[in-house]
Enzyme design. Structure first.
Site, mmCIF file in Angstrom:
data_model
loop_
_atom_site.group_PDB
_atom_site.id
_atom_site.type_symbol
_atom_site.label_atom_id
_atom_site.label_comp_id
_atom_site.label_asym_id
_atom_site.label_seq_id
_atom_site.Cartn_x
_atom_site.Cartn_y
_atom_site.Cartn_z
ATOM 1 C CB SER A 9 -27.785 5.715 -53.953
ATOM 2 O OG SER A 9 -29.395 5.736 -54.188
ATOM 3 C CG HIS A 33 -28.883 1.735 -56.391
ATOM 4 N ND1 HIS A 33 -28.988 -0.041 -56.526
ATOM 5 C CD2 HIS A 33 -29.547 2.023 -54.926
ATOM 6 C CE1 HIS A 33 -29.108 -0.292 -55.035
ATOM 7 N NE2 HIS A 33 -29.992 1.044 -54.311
ATOM 8 C CG ASP A 35 -32.596 3.425 -53.445
ATOM 9 O OD1 ASP A 35 -31.969 1.787 -53.426
ATOM 10 O OD2 ASP A 35 -31.443 3.925 -53.194
ATOM 11 C CG MET A 37 -38.280 3.432 -50.690
ATOM 12 S SD MET A 37 -37.029 4.182 -49.431
ATOM 13 C CE MET A 37 -35.727 4.388 -49.906
ATOM 14 C CG HIS A 66 -32.574 -1.588 -54.252
ATOM 15 N ND1 HIS A 66 -31.629 -0.826 -52.704
ATOM 16 C CD2 HIS A 66 -33.430 -3.037 -53.131
ATOM 17 C CE1 HIS A 66 -32.127 -1.866 -51.782
ATOM 18 N NE2 HIS A 66 -33.134 -2.950 -51.727
ATOM 19 C CG MET A 68 -36.238 -0.689 -50.282
ATOM 20 S SD MET A 68 -34.853 -0.048 -50.090
ATOM 21 C CE MET A 68 -34.926 1.289 -51.516
ATOM 22 C CG MET A 137 -30.693 -3.927 -47.792
ATOM 23 S SD MET A 137 -30.394 -3.266 -48.583
ATOM 24 C CE MET A 137 -30.588 -1.529 -47.829
ATOM 25 C CG ASP A 175 -28.050 -0.075 -50.784
ATOM 26 O OD1 ASP A 175 -27.142 1.233 -50.802
ATOM 27 O OD2 ASP A 175 -28.985 0.133 -51.321
HETATM 28 C C1 DX5 Z 1 -31.645 2.530 -48.364
HETATM 29 C C2 DX5 Z 1 -31.766 3.139 -49.561
HETATM 30 C C3 DX5 Z 1 -29.737 2.977 -50.329
HETATM 31 C C4 DX5 Z 1 -29.260 4.423 -49.980
HETATM 32 C C5 DX5 Z 1 -28.003 4.328 -49.741
HETATM 33 O O1 DX5 Z 1 -32.126 2.519 -48.428
HETATM 34 O O2 DX5 Z 1 -31.263 1.747 -50.764
HETATM 35 O O3 DX5 Z 1 -29.586 2.490 -51.911
HETATM 36 O O4 DX5 Z 1 -29.574 5.121 -50.969
HETATM 37 O O5 DX5 Z 1 -27.350 5.722 -49.153
HETATM 38 P P1 DX5 Z 1 -26.820 5.951 -48.292
HETATM 39 O O6 DX5 Z 1 -25.152 5.774 -49.119
HETATM 40 O O7 DX5 Z 1 -26.566 7.517 -47.929
HETATM 41 O O8 DX5 Z 1 -26.430 4.788 -47.193
HETATM 42 ZN ZN ZN Z 2 -30.708 1.206 -52.057
#
Ligand code: DX5
Ligand code: ZN
Length: 222
Positions: A9, A33, A35, A37, A66, A68, A137, A175
């Site tokens: 990520s 990956h 993310d 948000m 991903h 969110m 998750m 994740d």
């Molecule tokens: C959190 C994200 C993850 C995050 C994981 O909401 O969806 O993908 O980047 O980070 P680590 O591996 O540091 O937990």
């Molecule tokens: Zn993620």
């Protein structure tokens, strides 16, 4: 068991130097990956749609988006159309998950749905025929660097049994908090795709860490 795939990520990569940060993983990662948000579904805000398109189009890696975000039903397939090879949205945010999965597939990507820690895994069982992957998750979505929630593993196990019962080929992704210390138990529970943010980006050699994670997960097979 299916092939292990490591998905770094870039959430906690250095965003002021993203192109170079992406190059650190390109030779070894299976997926990038991404993310996304929106500051509504989760408090933080990350990549805009335009930023995401640039990332998707600027890397040789397949991108695993991903989302969110609060209203994924209309926009999820846009990420597929932009070239993302896998698109995951959250069940908690969707009004019509089957239709959203259908649209993602129609737009040419693997279709995937995620659940937060408080959401029962049984809510996914109804979607087995419509999804190519499920994301369980293992932290509360919203930030990198949190501790792995071991108590999510029974959900992974239950989902793996259910998929086996129907001889399905759907992948299970985990994740949050994945590291050399936690990847083995996640693999043992039945996960195939492992997102790793801080474990990869905090290491001096991101490529070596990706290989070490894959190796550690492979050792579970014995
Ligand atoms: C959190 C994200 C993850 C995050 C994981 O909401 O969806 O993908 O980047 O980070 P680590 O591996 O540091 O937990
Ligand atoms: Zn993620």
């Amino acid at each position: 068991m299916s092939t292990i795939q490591i998905c770094p990520s870039i959430l906690n990569a250095d965003r002021s130097n993203l192109a170079a940060e992406i190059r650190r993983i390109e030779a070894d990662a299976d997926w990038l990956h991404l993310d996304v948000m929106d500051s509504i579904f989760v408090p933080a805000q990350t990549f805009s749609f335009d930023d995401s398109v640039k990332i998707i189009q600027g890397t040789s890696l397949p991108v695993d988006s991903h989302l969110m975000i609060a209203n994924p039903d209309e926009v999820a397939s846009e990420y597929a159309r932009a070239g993302s090879k896998s698109v995951t949205f959250h069940l908690e945010a969707s009004k019509d998950p089957k239709e959203t999965l259908r649209r993602i597939r129609e737009a040419g990507a693997r279709a995937s749905v995620a659940i937060k820690p408080a959401t029962p895994v049984e809510f996914l069982f109804d979607l087995l025929d419509f999804a190519d992957m499920f994301l369980v998750m293992t932290v509360e979505p919203g930030a990198g660097g949190q501790s792995f929630m071991r108590d999510m593993l029974p959900k992974v196990k239950a989902l793996r049994s259910r998929i086996s019962e129907i001889s399905g080929s759907q992948w299970i992704q985990v994740d949050g908090g994945i590291s050399l210390d936690t990847i083995s138990e996640a693999r043992l529970a039945g996960a195939d795709l492992f997102v790793a943010g801080s474990a990869v980006y905090k290491s001096d050699d991101a490529g070596d860490m990706i290989q070490a994670l894959r190796q550690r997960a492979n050792e579970v097979e014995g």
